[in-house]
Design a protein around this motif. Structure first.
Motif, mmCIF file in Angstrom:
data_model
loop_
_atom_site.group_PDB
_atom_site.id
_atom_site.type_symbol
_atom_site.label_atom_id
_atom_site.label_comp_id
_atom_site.label_asym_id
_atom_site.label_seq_id
_atom_site.Cartn_x
_atom_site.Cartn_y
_atom_site.Cartn_z
ATOM 1 N N VAL A 63 0.849 -1.189 0.000
ATOM 2 C CA VAL A 63 0.000 0.000 0.000
ATOM 3 C C VAL A 63 0.883 1.237 0.000
ATOM 4 C CG1 VAL A 63 -1.743 1.281 1.322
ATOM 5 C CG2 VAL A 63 -1.823 -1.221 1.246
ATOM 6 N N TRP A 64 0.536 2.202 -0.839
ATOM 7 C CA TRP A 64 1.281 3.462 -0.869
ATOM 8 C C TRP A 64 0.701 4.412 0.160
ATOM 9 C CZ3 TRP A 64 5.749 4.438 -3.168
ATOM 10 C CH2 TRP A 64 6.184 3.557 -4.161
ATOM 11 N N CYS A 65 1.596 5.007 0.972
ATOM 12 C CA CYS A 65 1.179 5.935 2.022
ATOM 13 C C CYS A 65 2.037 7.194 1.968
ATOM 14 C CB CYS A 65 1.331 5.288 3.403
ATOM 15 S SG CYS A 65 0.248 3.880 3.662
ATOM 16 N N ASP A 66 1.470 8.273 2.507
ATOM 17 C CA ASP A 66 2.244 9.514 2.609
ATOM 18 C C ASP A 66 3.041 9.494 3.919
ATOM 19 O OD1 ASP A 66 0.514 10.274 4.701
ATOM 20 O OD2 ASP A 66 -0.609 11.677 3.464
ATOM 21 N N GLU A 71 -4.094 7.124 -3.193
ATOM 22 C CA GLU A 71 -4.640 6.462 -4.384
ATOM 23 C C GLU A 71 -3.568 6.411 -5.461
ATOM 24 O OE1 GLU A 71 -8.097 8.435 -5.925
ATOM 25 O OE2 GLU A 71 -9.081 8.499 -3.987
ATOM 26 N N LYS A 72 -3.423 5.260 -6.076
ATOM 27 C CA LYS A 72 -2.464 5.134 -7.188
ATOM 28 C C LYS A 72 -3.157 4.409 -8.334
ATOM 29 C CE LYS A 72 2.160 4.130 -8.539
ATOM 30 N NZ LYS A 72 3.511 3.853 -8.201
ATOM 31 N N PHE A 73 -4.046 5.141 -9.025
ATOM 32 C CA PHE A 73 -4.802 4.569 -10.130
ATOM 33 C C PHE A 73 -4.485 5.230 -11.468
ATOM 34 C CE2 PHE A 73 -7.694 4.078 -6.380
ATOM 35 C CZ PHE A 73 -7.601 2.702 -6.280
ATOM 36 N N ASN A 103 -5.119 8.330 -12.032
ATOM 37 C CA ASN A 103 -6.166 9.330 -12.239
ATOM 38 C C ASN A 103 -5.633 10.752 -12.105
ATOM 39 O OD1 ASN A 103 -8.189 7.424 -12.620
ATOM 40 N ND2 ASN A 103 -8.697 7.332 -10.450
ATOM 41 N N SER A 104 -6.342 11.658 -12.731
ATOM 42 C CA SER A 104 -6.031 13.073 -12.632
ATOM 43 C C SER A 104 -6.288 13.587 -11.220
ATOM 44 C CB SER A 104 -6.894 13.855 -13.629
ATOM 45 O OG SER A 104 -6.776 15.226 -13.427
ATOM 46 N N ASP A 105 -7.316 13.055 -10.567
ATOM 47 C CA ASP A 105 -7.693 13.500 -9.220
ATOM 48 C C ASP A 105 -8.314 12.322 -8.486
ATOM 49 O OD1 ASP A 105 -8.827 15.236 -6.984
ATOM 50 O OD2 ASP A 105 -8.065 16.776 -8.329
ATOM 51 N N ASN A 106 -9.047 12.596 -7.443
ATOM 52 C CA ASN A 106 -9.699 11.560 -6.652
ATOM 53 C C ASN A 106 -10.509 10.632 -7.557
ATOM 54 O OD1 ASN A 106 -12.373 10.735 -5.162
ATOM 55 N ND2 ASN A 106 -10.797 10.924 -3.596
ATOM 56 N N LEU A 107 -10.490 9.357 -7.260
ATOM 57 C CA LEU A 107 -11.166 8.363 -8.091
ATOM 58 C C LEU A 107 -12.646 8.671 -8.306
ATOM 59 C CD1 LEU A 107 -13.092 6.041 -6.439
ATOM 60 C CD2 LEU A 107 -10.878 5.635 -5.415
ATOM 61 N N MET A 108 -13.296 9.311 -7.351
ATOM 62 C CA MET A 108 -14.717 9.623 -7.511
ATOM 63 C C MET A 108 -14.939 10.599 -8.665
ATOM 64 S SD MET A 108 -16.217 7.676 -5.403
ATOM 65 C CE MET A 108 -17.887 8.300 -5.274
ATOM 66 N N LEU A 109 -14.012 11.519 -8.889
ATOM 67 C CA LEU A 109 -14.147 12.468 -9.992
ATOM 68 C C LEU A 109 -13.860 11.786 -11.327
ATOM 69 C CD1 LEU A 109 -12.401 15.609 -8.430
ATOM 70 C CD2 LEU A 109 -14.819 14.966 -8.361
#
Length: 184
Positions: A125-128, A135-137, A139-145
């Protein structure tokens, strides 16, 4: 059919030249046969309750709109403006066509990793730096967007190189996509 109304959402309303940017966006809409509805079109006055009046005016414009274009460029952090994200959710929930762009080509993961650090746990899992999952998909932004747009047949347009938040090249590309969607 010409004259379709497009709501113009994004953080530009907070910039010093917000009115001028809105006028440029509305002029581009007109060139494509659309009517642009910019959040600053309505005077809401100063004083107590101004926030509620702005909210009501934006909801009224959203209700009138046939479609919307969302500027999801990172604003005041690593993600899109939260008001713009709310409006995108509202449009998708209403089944209205939504088009979006970001003037930042980087994935959300890369922006978070740059701002807050990133490490991979033994579980993969990637963490800060605070231990919060990132999230590491791709995507440009949050997966919901991103997923909301993909579910409606669209995606977030991104440039090859970072552009200023007020750059309208990808906004114009969204107008072209809207032309195709409405078939004229």
């Amino acid at each position: 059919m010409p004259g379709k109304k497009i709501y113009l959402a994004g953080p530009e309303v907070f910039l010093p030249d917000a009115v001028e940017i809105g006028l440029r966006k509305k002029a581009l809409c007109q060139e494509f046969g659309f009517v642009g509805l910019y959040p600053l079109d309505h005077e809401v006055g100063e004083g107590e309750g101004r926030d509620a009046r702005i909210y009501a005016a934006n909801l009224a414009a959203i209700a009138q709109a046939d479609a919307a274009i969302f500027n999801l460029s990172p604003f005041r952090g690593v993600s899109a403006d939260p008001g713009t994200a709310f409006e995108l959710g509202l449009f998708v929930a209403r089944g209205k066509p939504a088009f979006a762009y970001s003037n930042d080509p980087a994935d959300l993961f890369d922006r978070v990793a740059e701002a807050f650090g990133a490490h991979q746990t033994p579980q993969g899992v990637w963490c800060d730096a605070h231990g919060f999952e990132i999230e590491k998909f791709g995507n440009s932004d949050n997966l919901m967007l991103d997923c909301a747009l993909r579910a409606s047949g669209q995606s977030v347009l991104r440039p090859e190189a970072k552009a200023p938040i007020e750059d309208l090249a990808l906004f114009t590309a969204c107008l072209r996509k809207a032309l195709l969607k409405f078939g004229f």
